[in-house]
Motif scaffolding. Sequence first.
Motif, PDB file in Angstrom:
ATOM      1  N   PHE A  14       0.939  -0.964  -0.012  1.00 33.16           N
ATOM      2  CA  PHE A  14      -0.087   0.227   0.041  1.00 33.16           C
ATOM      3  C   PHE A  14       1.180   1.165   0.207  1.00 33.16           C
ATOM      4  O   PHE A  14       2.031   0.919   0.356  1.00 33.16           O
ATOM      5  N   GLY A  41      -4.623  -7.157  10.969  1.00 36.43           N
ATOM      6  CA  GLY A  41      -3.676  -6.574  10.274  1.00 36.43           C
ATOM      7  C   GLY A  41      -2.604  -7.457   9.472  1.00 36.43           C
ATOM      8  O   GLY A  41      -1.666  -7.123   8.912  1.00 36.43           O
ATOM      9  N   GLU A 170     -14.536 -12.877   7.555  1.00 34.42           N
ATOM     10  CA  GLU A 170     -15.138 -12.631   8.997  1.00 34.42           C
ATOM     11  C   GLU A 170     -16.834 -12.541   8.948  1.00 34.42           C
ATOM     12  O   GLU A 170     -17.300 -11.605   9.553  1.00 34.42           O
TER      13      GLU A 170
HETATM   14  N1  LIG Z   1      -6.428   0.371   1.642  1.00 35.84           N
HETATM   15  C1  LIG Z   1      -5.158   0.360   2.439  1.00 35.84           C
HETATM   16  N2  LIG Z   1      -4.614   1.556   2.357  1.00 35.84           N
HETATM   17  C2  LIG Z   1      -3.406   1.343   3.075  1.00 35.84           C
HETATM   18  N3  LIG Z   1      -3.251   0.403   3.978  1.00 35.84           N
HETATM   19  C3  LIG Z   1      -3.923  -0.836   4.157  1.00 35.84           C
HETATM   20  C4  LIG Z   1      -5.144  -0.763   3.248  1.00 35.84           C
HETATM   21  N4  LIG Z   1      -6.023  -1.813   3.479  1.00 35.84           N
HETATM   22  C5  LIG Z   1      -5.255  -2.645   4.461  1.00 35.84           C
HETATM   23  N5  LIG Z   1      -4.206  -1.836   4.800  1.00 35.84           N
HETATM   24  C6  LIG Z   1      -3.007  -2.355   5.858  1.00 35.84           C
HETATM   25  O1  LIG Z   1      -2.546  -3.749   5.338  1.00 35.84           O
HETATM   26  C7  LIG Z   1      -2.670  -4.209   6.392  1.00 35.84           C
HETATM   27  C8  LIG Z   1      -3.257  -5.648   6.294  1.00 35.84           C
HETATM   28  O2  LIG Z   1      -4.583  -5.220   6.379  1.00 35.84           O
HETATM   29  P1  LIG Z   1      -5.796  -6.472   6.125  1.00 35.84           P
HETATM   30  O3  LIG Z   1      -6.869  -5.675   6.417  1.00 35.84           O
HETATM   31  O4  LIG Z   1      -5.590  -7.171   5.134  1.00 35.84           O
HETATM   32  O5  LIG Z   1      -5.626  -7.185   7.765  1.00 35.84           O
HETATM   33  P2  LIG Z   1      -6.466  -8.319   8.230  1.00 35.84           P
HETATM   34  O6  LIG Z   1      -5.864  -9.630   8.439  1.00 35.84           O
HETATM   35  O7  LIG Z   1      -7.550  -8.520   7.423  1.00 35.84           O
HETATM   36  O8  LIG Z   1      -7.032  -7.638   9.757  1.00 35.84           O
HETATM   37  P3  LIG Z   1      -8.137  -7.827  10.512  1.00 35.84           P
HETATM   38  O9  LIG Z   1      -8.165  -9.182  11.247  1.00 35.84           O
HETATM   39  O10 LIG Z   1      -8.342  -6.510  11.267  1.00 35.84           O
HETATM   40  O11 LIG Z   1      -9.516  -7.646   9.582  1.00 35.84           O
HETATM   41  C9  LIG Z   1      -2.726  -3.633   7.662  1.00 35.84           C
HETATM   42  O12 LIG Z   1      -1.732  -3.204   8.233  1.00 35.84           O
HETATM   43  C10 LIG Z   1      -3.786  -2.572   7.165  1.00 35.84           C
HETATM   44  O13 LIG Z   1      -3.602  -1.416   7.758  1.00 35.84           O
END
Ligand SMILES: Nc1ncnc2c1ncn2[C@@H]1O[C@H](COP(=O)(O)OP(=O)(O)OP(=O)(O)O)[C@@H](O)[C@H]1O
Length: 255
Positions: A14, A41, A170
């Motif tokens: 990102f 995350g 989820e």
């Molecule tokens: N559109 C975006 N722009 C910038 N960073 C992002 C974006 N989407 C996700 N991230 C970052 O990428 C990383 C992975 O995020 P992701 O949402 O895939 O995690 P996750 O495992 O689904 O977490 P959760 O269990 O909280 O849903 C995190 O650090 C998040 O902050």
Amino acid sequence: MNDTLEVTDLRVTFRGGLVAADGVSLRVAPEETLAVVGESGSGKTTVARCVVGLQRPDSGTLTFDGQPLGPVGRRPPELQRAIQMVFQDPRSSLNPRMPVADLIGEAWRTHPAAAPPGDRTEALHRLLADVGLDADVTGRRAGDLSGGQCQRVSIARALAVGPRLLVCDEAVSALDVSVQAQILRLLVDLRRTHRLALLFITHDLGVVHQIADRVAVMRGGAVVEEGPAGEVLGAPRHEYTQALLDAALDLGVDE
Ligand SMILES: Nc1ncnc2c1ncn2[C@@H]1O[C@H](COP(=O)(O)OP(=O)(O)OP(=O)(O)O)[C@@H](O)[C@H]1O
Ligand SMILES: [Mg+2]
């Protein structure tokens, strides 16, 4: 191989340089359930969004049934239909003002090839019965339904277009524990009756053994451990998986 999802060396960075997926490879066979677990995350949603074509990876390949998976708008209609997503919060993924019949009808409008040829009312009632809803919800608006009923409608809408793979991000996390168990059971049943593969994403290890054939554990954008659910949950090889299991036990969610 038929209907197999293959994700190979997926990378997503990102803006600002955050690496959300760092060489992720996954495989989901037809009618198989792969649970992807990991703390907040760790990159689970990022991978899911790439699979459904809402996020473009920097590099890596995604294929379904051998066909490349590009952005959703560039996928041929039958490939769009084949992979459907169920989101965490049905109240924000369904228009609260729309009646259930229109929400399902919308899926058939988007994918006319999947629309029932004959009486749509009958097809609608059959679909609702499949997800455990009475026919009398057809006229009710999504905003007037309970969280569990809404999630059943989301699942019905996904099923309406005849998917082969359901990506559940989820999908039970926002629900009360008792409703969570009902929706999990529903997914387990539908998987069999509709011959679905599931990519089941959760931060909650407590629900994984109820649904998964295999488990992939993500940390910091990478898969650190992957294998049959019994092995990964019963005898984890990676200390991070053990830590997740310990945390789940501490919370008492594994009872
Ligand atoms: N559109 C975006 N722009 C910038 N960073 C992002 C974006 N989407 C996700 N991230 C970052 O990428 C990383 C992975 O995020 P992701 O949402 O895939 O995690 P996750 O495992 O689904 O977490 P959760 O269990 O909280 O849903 C995190 O650090 C998040 O902050
Ligand atoms: Mg997420």
